[in-house]
Design an enzyme around this catalytic site. Structure first.
Site, PDB file in Angstrom:
ATOM      1  N   SER A  37       0.827  -1.215   0.000  1.00 53.03           N
ATOM      2  CA  SER A  37       0.000   0.000   0.000  1.00 53.03           C
ATOM      3  C   SER A  37       0.855   1.256   0.000  1.00 53.03           C
ATOM      4  O   SER A  37       0.533   2.230  -0.686  1.00 53.03           O
ATOM      5  CB  SER A  37      -1.006  -0.001   1.145  1.00 53.03           C
TER       6      SER A  37
ATOM      7  N   ASP B 153       7.137   3.000   6.101  1.00 54.14           N
ATOM      8  CA  ASP B 153       6.948   2.351   4.802  1.00 54.14           C
ATOM      9  C   ASP B 153       6.987   3.347   3.646  1.00 54.14           C
ATOM     10  O   ASP B 153       7.608   3.097   2.610  1.00 54.14           O
ATOM     11  CB  ASP B 153       5.618   1.588   4.784  1.00 54.14           C
TER      12      ASP B 153
HETATM   13  C1  GLA Z   1       3.530  -1.358   9.404  1.00 47.52           C
HETATM   14  C2  GLA Z   1       3.352   0.158   9.460  1.00 47.52           C
HETATM   15  C3  GLA Z   1       4.671   0.849   9.782  1.00 47.52           C
HETATM   16  C4  GLA Z   1       5.349   0.230  10.994  1.00 47.52           C
HETATM   17  C5  GLA Z   1       5.379  -1.285  10.883  1.00 47.52           C
HETATM   18  C6  GLA Z   1       5.906  -1.934  12.125  1.00 47.52           C
HETATM   19  O1  GLA Z   1       4.323  -1.704   8.324  1.00 47.52           O
HETATM   20  O2  GLA Z   1       2.859   0.639   8.239  1.00 47.52           O
HETATM   21  O3  GLA Z   1       4.448   2.230   9.955  1.00 47.52           O
HETATM   22  O4  GLA Z   1       4.723   0.645  12.175  1.00 47.52           O
HETATM   23  O5  GLA Z   1       4.107  -1.828  10.607  1.00 47.52           O
HETATM   24  O6  GLA Z   1       7.237  -1.625  12.298  1.00 47.52           O
END
Ligand code: GLA
Length: 384
Positions: A128, A172
């Site tokens: 995403s 991410d």
């Molecule tokens: C998901 C969220 C991130 C982070 C990870 C855990 O990927 O999108 O922002 O919090 O989990 O590290």
């Protein structure tokens, strides 16, 4: 699918060549899990798997979206009708980015978009975020917005938090927007300062495997939000802005102050030790002791399993099997509750390890995992 094919499909759908084609990668996180919404440290790198977007501008306030993987027809949305949390489909991600850009005052007047992705969905590999970042970059270029990468990542996070309604951190989107080939990104999520850390495993005879357990996760589900709320409670009880501010050396004292808040104690212990693990991994990589990061990754898994409690039997099985078959280290990666694990191994052990994990899954009656090698790849960029 390459840029050419995506452009051709765009032309079939919309009757003209796109103005450009952009790519944004998924990511795998080496270390630093559930630290990003605690203002802490993370260390992701970009995967070779990407979302490609062929895009042209429109001037009539309409956003048209089409995805090769989802199939079906073109979704047509009016920009002035975009409302947070009004869309439960995949289209909420690209629409949310356009919404966030417009909310921030950027005059986006519409777009035609065709997307094609090789990032596995629901696998903890940030499909995403890749989808958000590819749209943000395309809009930035086409509309001449001149926004820096970190800012695009922030707007994408806002799209995900407010428009989609998933309370995720900044890791991410920053990974997809800012990673560089051959490097892991050491990111301080408090001020978004970054350091590109050379991460060339192949040169050292090492490999990093990603094992997608095929157990699908979702962050808009309650568990992620509960962990986040628990961390915020911990920070409030300790009188700090964020758990990042609890020093590793002062952890025992901080935990003692939390008294019988058993759940908060576990969450705080994970976050503070995890930030410390990121710093240890950075130090080890900088001093050329790559193999020594293995046990640190494994410690991270134990902390996510026992303290943060977001692992699952499939992820634990990958880690246990890999370690029993000679891996240097292994851990779950991403948000948890399914998704993927990473395994650091000698190149010569990869086949044995892969087979062992596949056999262990078959014996346990789990769906066969998808195993692939991850090489640090480029962040988002324009293809043509
Ligand atoms: C998901 C969220 C991130 C982070 C990870 C855990 O990927 O999108 O922002 O919090 O989990 O590290």
């Amino acid at each position: 699918m390459g840029a050419q094919q995506v452009a051709e499909r765009f032309a079939e759908l919309y009757g003209a060549q796109p103005e450009g084609v952009w790519a944004a990668p998924g990511r795998v996180n080496l270390i630093g899990e559930h630290t990003d919404y605690n203002d802490g440290f993370v260390m992701p790198f970009a995967l070779p798997h990407q979302v490609l977007a062929a895009v042209s501008r429109r001037t009539d306030g309409v956003l048209r979206l089409h995805s090769a993987e989802v199939g079906g027809g073109i979704t047509e949305l009016r920009l002035d009708g975009l409302t947070p949390q009004g869309d439960e489909n995949w289209t909420a991600y690209p629409a949310g980015v356009v919404w966030a850009l417009r909310e921030a005052g950027h005059a986006i007047t519409g777009a035609d978009v065709h997307l094609s992705s090789t990032v596995p969905t629901g696998a903890g590999l940030s499909s995403s975020a890749a989808l958000e970042v590819v749209i943000a970059l395309a809009m930035n270029d086409l509309y001449g917005l001149g926004l820096p990468r970190w800012k695009l990542a922030r707007l994408c996070q806002r799209a995900e938090n407010v428009y989609v309604g998933a309370p995720t951190g900044i890791m991410d989107q920053t990974a997809s927007a800012c990673c560089e080939q051959g490097h892991a990104l050491f990111l301080d999520t408090r001020d978004l300062s970054q350091r590109q850390i050379p991460f060339d495993l192949a040169a050292e005879g090492l490999r990093l495997l990603v094992v997608d357990t095929q157990v699908k996760h979702a962050h808009s589900g309650g568990e992620y939000g509960k962990r986040r709320a628990g961390c915020e409670k911990g920070a409030a009880l300790l009188g700090v802005d964020a758990l990042r501010d609890v020093p590793y050396a002062g952890l025992d004292e901080a935990l003692a102050r939390l008294g019988d808040e058993e759940e908060v104690v576990r969450l705080v212990r994970h976050v503070v030790t995890e930030d410390h693990r990121v710093e240890r991994v950075v130090d080890l990589l900088r001093s050329g002791e790559t193999r020594a990061i293995g046990p640190v990754l494994t410690e991270g898994h134990a902390s996510l399993r026992d303290d943060f409690r977001i692992s699952c039997p499939e992820l634990d099985l990958v880690v246990e099997t890999a370690l029993a078959t000679g891996a240097l280290g292994a851990r779950m990666t991403g948000g948890g509750f399914g998704g993927s694990a990473i395994v650091l191994a000698e190149a010569t052990d990869v086949d044995t390890l892969t087979k062992a994990v596949e056999e262990a899954f078959a014996t346990s009656g789990f769906t066969a995992p998808r195993v692939f090698e991850a090489t640090p790849s480029p962040g988002a960029h324009r293809l043509h």
